[in-house]
Design a protein around this motif. Sequence first.
Motif, short mmCIF file in Angstrom:
data_model
loop_
_atom_site.label_atom_id
_atom_site.label_comp_id
_atom_site.label_asym_id
_atom_site.label_seq_id
_atom_site.Cartn_x
_atom_site.Cartn_y
_atom_site.Cartn_z
N ILE A 38 0.84 -1.19 0.00
CA ILE A 38 0.00 0.00 0.00
C ILE A 38 0.88 1.25 0.00
N THR A 39 0.33 2.33 -0.52
CA THR A 39 1.09 3.57 -0.63
C THR A 39 0.36 4.71 0.06
N LEU A 40 0.96 5.88 -0.02
CA LEU A 40 0.46 7.05 0.70
C LEU A 40 -1.00 7.37 0.39
N GLU A 41 -1.46 6.93 -0.78
CA GLU A 41 -2.83 7.22 -1.20
C GLU A 41 -3.87 6.86 -0.13
N VAL A 42 -3.66 5.76 0.59
CA VAL A 42 -4.68 5.28 1.53
C VAL A 42 -4.91 6.21 2.71
N ILE A 43 -4.04 7.23 2.86
CA ILE A 43 -4.26 8.19 3.94
C ILE A 43 -4.43 9.62 3.40
N LEU A 44 -4.55 9.76 2.07
CA LEU A 44 -4.79 11.08 1.50
C LEU A 44 -6.29 11.36 1.48
N PRO A 45 -6.77 12.34 2.22
CA PRO A 45 -8.22 12.56 2.34
C PRO A 45 -8.98 12.67 1.01
N PRO A 46 -8.49 13.41 -0.01
CA PRO A 46 -9.27 13.46 -1.26
C PRO A 46 -9.36 12.10 -1.94
N TRP A 47 -8.26 11.34 -1.95
CA TRP A 47 -8.24 10.02 -2.58
C TRP A 47 -9.19 9.07 -1.85
N VAL A 48 -9.13 9.11 -0.53
CA VAL A 48 -9.99 8.25 0.28
C VAL A 48 -11.46 8.60 0.06
N ALA A 49 -11.75 9.91 -0.01
CA ALA A 49 -13.14 10.34 -0.21
C ALA A 49 -13.69 9.85 -1.54
N GLN A 50 -12.83 9.79 -2.56
CA GLN A 50 -13.29 9.36 -3.89
C GLN A 50 -13.36 7.84 -4.03
N LEU A 83 1.89 0.62 12.24
CA LEU A 83 0.55 1.11 12.58
C LEU A 83 0.63 2.51 13.17
N ALA A 84 1.58 2.73 14.06
CA ALA A 84 1.76 4.05 14.66
C ALA A 84 2.16 5.07 13.59
N PHE A 85 3.00 4.65 12.65
CA PHE A 85 3.41 5.52 11.54
C PHE A 85 2.21 5.93 10.71
N LEU A 86 1.32 4.99 10.39
CA LEU A 86 0.14 5.31 9.60
C LEU A 86 -0.75 6.32 10.31
N ARG A 87 -0.92 6.14 11.60
CA ARG A 87 -1.76 7.07 12.36
C ARG A 87 -1.16 8.48 12.37
N GLU A 88 0.14 8.56 12.54
CA GLU A 88 0.82 9.86 12.56
C GLU A 88 0.74 10.52 11.20
N ARG A 89 0.97 9.75 10.13
CA ARG A 89 0.92 10.28 8.77
C ARG A 89 -0.50 10.71 8.39
N THR A 90 -1.49 9.98 8.86
CA THR A 90 -2.88 10.34 8.58
C THR A 90 -3.19 11.73 9.13
N GLN A 91 -2.78 12.00 10.36
CA GLN A 91 -2.98 13.31 10.95
C GLN A 91 -2.23 14.39 10.18
#
Length: 318
Positions: free
Chosen positions: A89-101, A297-305
């Motif tokens: 998986i790549t950064l896309e899964v935590i990018l709000p516009p990509w996730v919204a679409q 998992l912690a990295f994903l949460r931090e990157r999401t914010q």
Amino acid sequence: MKRWWTLLLAVLLLGGLGLAQRFPVRPVTMIVPWSPGGSTDLTARALAPVLEKTLGAPFQVVNRTGGGGAVGHGAIAQGRPDGYTIGIITLEVILPPWVAQTKIDVEQYTPISLLVLNPVAIVVRKDAPWRTAQELIADVKQNPGKYKASGTAKWGSYDFARLGFLKTIGAKETALPWVPAQGAAAAMQELIAGGVNVAFVSIGEGSALVKSGEARYLAFMTDKRFPSFPDVPTLKELGFDWTFASFLMAAAPKYTLPSVVDVLDKAFAKAVQDPEFVRFMNNANLVINHLDRKASLAFLRERTQAMQQIVKELDLKF
């Protein structure tokens, strides 16, 4: 009834333990959401033989492209949670516009291992009129909309790199329009063919064409200069405070057995230290940055914010 549920739970737990002890006993499919030749594909294909050697079962890399990464990411999320379908998986899964679409988000995965951080470069053709990033910036601001850029899908990771870059230099989003592509390899082909004027891709994804003389780096979105290309400046040192990096992370579908994920976690931890893999990644200028499943998992949460904050700062409407 209570005794029946207790017995059932015991059977399930023992079954899961047995699965982990035997895993893997058949080929594992590793899905790449992007086209062949990009950093995700190259990393997966370099890892596959090392994982086979470590776990004693074939690892089959499958490219599932389309929908700006949505097809492949969706295939990973929808796989059976038995460890035999995993992916990068790549950064896309935590990018709000990509996730919204796409309606695909990080909660649909079980992180296994962070593998790579991909700092972004600004790349142009060898015959581009700009010799420096400052010349490009001045031209874009003086001639908004004249030139086009690409790197990945609309609202994808490299599009975010472009948006932040434009905001930092004081230009509107329309000053350098985005042409969607199914990954960095496709975007670089479009750059060389003349379909676009600028590519925003990882340093590693641009390196082959730069080394061959077909393209040039103008600047990197890093804190410090990149060791393999010490003459290329960072945007920061040019006076533009913008850094950006995407990531590559091995992940399994949600609800994959923790015991199986643990087996995979340890296998990836060993694989990223394999001398042949390290040599390949260094030659490809891809930056290994390993974290285990808990740290991932912690990295994903931090990157999401962090990405949510960027959306707010860029005032994106989607």
